[in-house]
Design an enzyme around this catalytic site. Structure first.
Site, PDB file in Angstrom:
ATOM      1  CE1 TYR A  27      -4.615  -1.044   5.188  1.00 16.79           C
ATOM      2  CE2 TYR A  27      -3.424   0.936   4.537  1.00 16.79           C
ATOM      3  CZ  TYR A  27      -4.030  -0.266   4.205  1.00 16.79           C
ATOM      4  OH  TYR A  27      -4.040  -0.687   2.895  1.00 16.79           O
ATOM      5  CB  SER A  32      -0.946   0.031   1.206  1.00 23.60           C
ATOM      6  OG  SER A  32      -1.537   1.303   1.369  1.00 23.60           O
TER       7      SER A  32
END
Length: 250
Positions: free
Chosen positions: A155, A142
């Protein structure tokens, strides 16, 4: 790529589903892993004529026993694993750093980091023992593996840790012909990114509608990363919506 065996986690929706379908179209046999069997069956059906090469296996990637059963099913069905796409992941929204419950932190770590480790370890063991030896592990890092968004400590922390896992796999896998890489994805159009079309919190506190890209670009990138010859590797690849505010985020 005809006949190669891949395992895709988080294959029930979004990026995982697109990647699985892309691999099936490219001629892979693909084990589809996620929590919901019905959604995995739906992914398999979407492959059309290639659906017979899909193996849906309901799996909780945070469970060591569940991951063992996944790879045992792959070994029983096809005898080997050539590619793992470690994609399953989650985040939590709506919490300031100081208000994030530890239970939410542990949940994200269990899926994003521990789940990726467990799947990589099982794939690593299979790739080490199979003949011909070797394979490839691709982790979903990501854009948050590089740059955080506001209010996303769990995250962001796990995605930074995925980079460490990727580098360790690259190093430890060399002697067994196992290559590893990381794909960092920015704003692929999926159900998870629908909120971006309504406004996403920026570092200055403002809400900004962010651009997205066709998720097929991610599927194409996964196929490419595994298409290089065995003595080559793509350690890190970034694919993102061109107009998303990443390079200038902050």
């Amino acid at each position: 790529m005809t006949g190669k065996v891949a395992v895709v986690t988080g294959a029930s929706t979004g990026i995982g589903r697109a990647a699985a379908l892309g691999l099936l179209k490219a001629g892979y046999r693909v084990a589809l892993a996620a929590r919901r069997q019905d959604a995995l069956e739906e992914t398999a059906q979407m492959a059309g004529a290639n659906s017979g090469n899909a193996l849906p296996v309901a799996t909780d990637v945070s469970s060591p026993e569940g991951v063992e059963k996944l790879f045992a099913a792959v070994k029983s069905k096809w005898g080997r694993c050539d590619l793992l796409f470690n994609n399953a992941g989650m985040g939590v929204q709506g919490y300031l750093f100081e208000d994030l419950p530890v239970e939410k932190w542990l949940q994200v770590v269990a899926v994003n980091l521990t789940g990726s480790f467990l799947c990589a370890q099982q794939a690593f063991r299979m790739m080490k023992e199979q003949s011909p030896q070797g394979g490839r592990i691709i982790n979903n890092g990501s854009i948050s593996a590089h740059t955080p968004r506001p209010d996303s400590v769990a995250y962001t922390s796990t995605k930074h840790a995925i980079t460490g896992l990727t580098k360790q796999l690259i190093l430890d896998g060399r002697k067994y012909n196992i290559a590893a890489g990381q794909i960092d994805i920015g704003n692929a159009a999926t159900n998870m990114t629908q909120r971006m079309t309504k406004g996403v919190k920026q570092p200055n506190g403002e809400l900004l509608v962010e651009a997205t890209m066709d998720v097929q670009n991610v599927a194409n990138a996964i196929v490419f990363m595994d298409s290089v010859t065995p003595e080559a590797n793509v350690p890190f690849l970034t694919v993102k919506a061109n107009l998303m505010p990443w390079e200038g985020r902050g």
